[in-house]
Design an enzyme around this catalytic site. Sequence first.
Site, short mmCIF file in Angstrom:
data_model
loop_
_atom_site.label_atom_id
_atom_site.label_comp_id
_atom_site.label_asym_id
_atom_site.label_seq_id
_atom_site.Cartn_x
_atom_site.Cartn_y
_atom_site.Cartn_z
N ASP A 187 -8.37 -7.40 0.11
CA ASP A 187 -7.44 -7.66 1.21
C ASP A 187 -8.13 -7.22 2.48
O ASP A 187 -8.99 -6.34 2.46
CB ASP A 187 -6.16 -6.84 1.08
CG ASP A 187 -6.37 -5.43 1.59
OD1 ASP A 187 -7.04 -4.65 0.90
OD2 ASP A 187 -5.92 -5.11 2.71
N ASP B 26 0.86 -1.18 0.00
CA ASP B 26 0.00 0.00 0.00
C ASP B 26 0.90 1.24 0.00
O ASP B 26 2.12 1.13 0.07
CB ASP B 26 -0.97 -0.03 1.18
CG ASP B 26 -0.24 0.06 2.49
OD1 ASP B 26 1.01 0.17 2.48
OD2 ASP B 26 -0.89 0.02 3.53
#
Length: 381
Positions: free
Chosen positions: A270, A96
Amino acid sequence: MSQPAVTYELIKTDKKTGARLGKLHTPHGTFDTPMFMPVGTQATVKTMSPEELKEMGAGVILSNTYHLWLRPGEDIVQEAGGLHPFMNWDQGILTDSGGFQVFSLSKLRDISEEGVRFRNHLNGEKLFLSPEKSIAIQNALGSDIMMAFDECPPFDSSFDYMKTSVERTSRWAARCLEANANPDRQALFGIVQGGGNKELRMQSARDLTSLDFPGYAIGGLSVGEPKEKMNEMLTYTTPLLPADKPRYLMGVGSPDSLIDGVIRGIDMFDCVLPTRIARNGTCMTEHGRIVIRNAKFAHDFRPIDESCDCKVCRNYSRAYIRHLVKANETFGFRLTTYHNLYFLIKLMKRVRSAIREDRLLEFKASFFESYGFNKPGAKNF
Ligand SMILES: [Zn+2]
């Protein structure tokens, strides 16, 4: 332009829903979608070895730019040859951007066009993160999929604030693309924001798709808003994204939301949910969640889930796992974590079979019934 590092192959679109069966080609393998990606915040999926993750069929795992930047530092990971050799994982890795942590972990922050000034949540040290800095860290980490640095404003932000934020996130996204030093090895995904506002979601999707990213994420959902609202935003947003690129819904991992996301055309998910609740002794089963600490399991020598074929369910009883968890034994948390991840990875396998066989809505109906999502007053999990 050369081929992007990550490409999406659409195999089949469900006739009755927006669900897609596909393959994600990455520099570290090809993975079937829709898929669930376990989260390994600190370059480890808590309590699991890479060998176990591979054995349960986890294809792509997540890691966290913000945490690895602070500890051990991306230079050490780079010195190891990148995250793959550093953590001994030879399959897909997605990192991320650090944006979510900056906005969720630090209370004092100052957002400008340039980036965000904030204090490190570990020791209060002043730090600065910008689109360029986030991408430089992710380039050093060497992930297969990198995420653009974005702002994830609270879902209930005012329209004016959300609009300012969406426009800045789009400008940051263009800077991220420009900053990527390894587009042939690392694919950068843009993140559609816009909270619960259709107009801003459309603006964000239009801005980002005009930049032609190799993949798109939908961010700013699953942040406490009602599930109906999340589904409404997905129904609206996914058709705005190109069909030949993967779509990733960030931070979603409850079984009902996974299935509802797939139905609306999402390919990747996720969430920390399965691993986090496992460390509280909560397990997902075909018949809903069970809290293994409960006294009723003290003499229960059945597996966590009688219909599960994972190695935990084949070898260990609820009574034994309850004992370990209550005694705070690490092995107990390893067993619950393994089962929960296996459960979601297998759920996605079942979802893919259902799409392949044109029975996704039937699968949803029977799964929701069995898990307990259809019960009146059922909690949303
Ligand atoms: Zn199991």
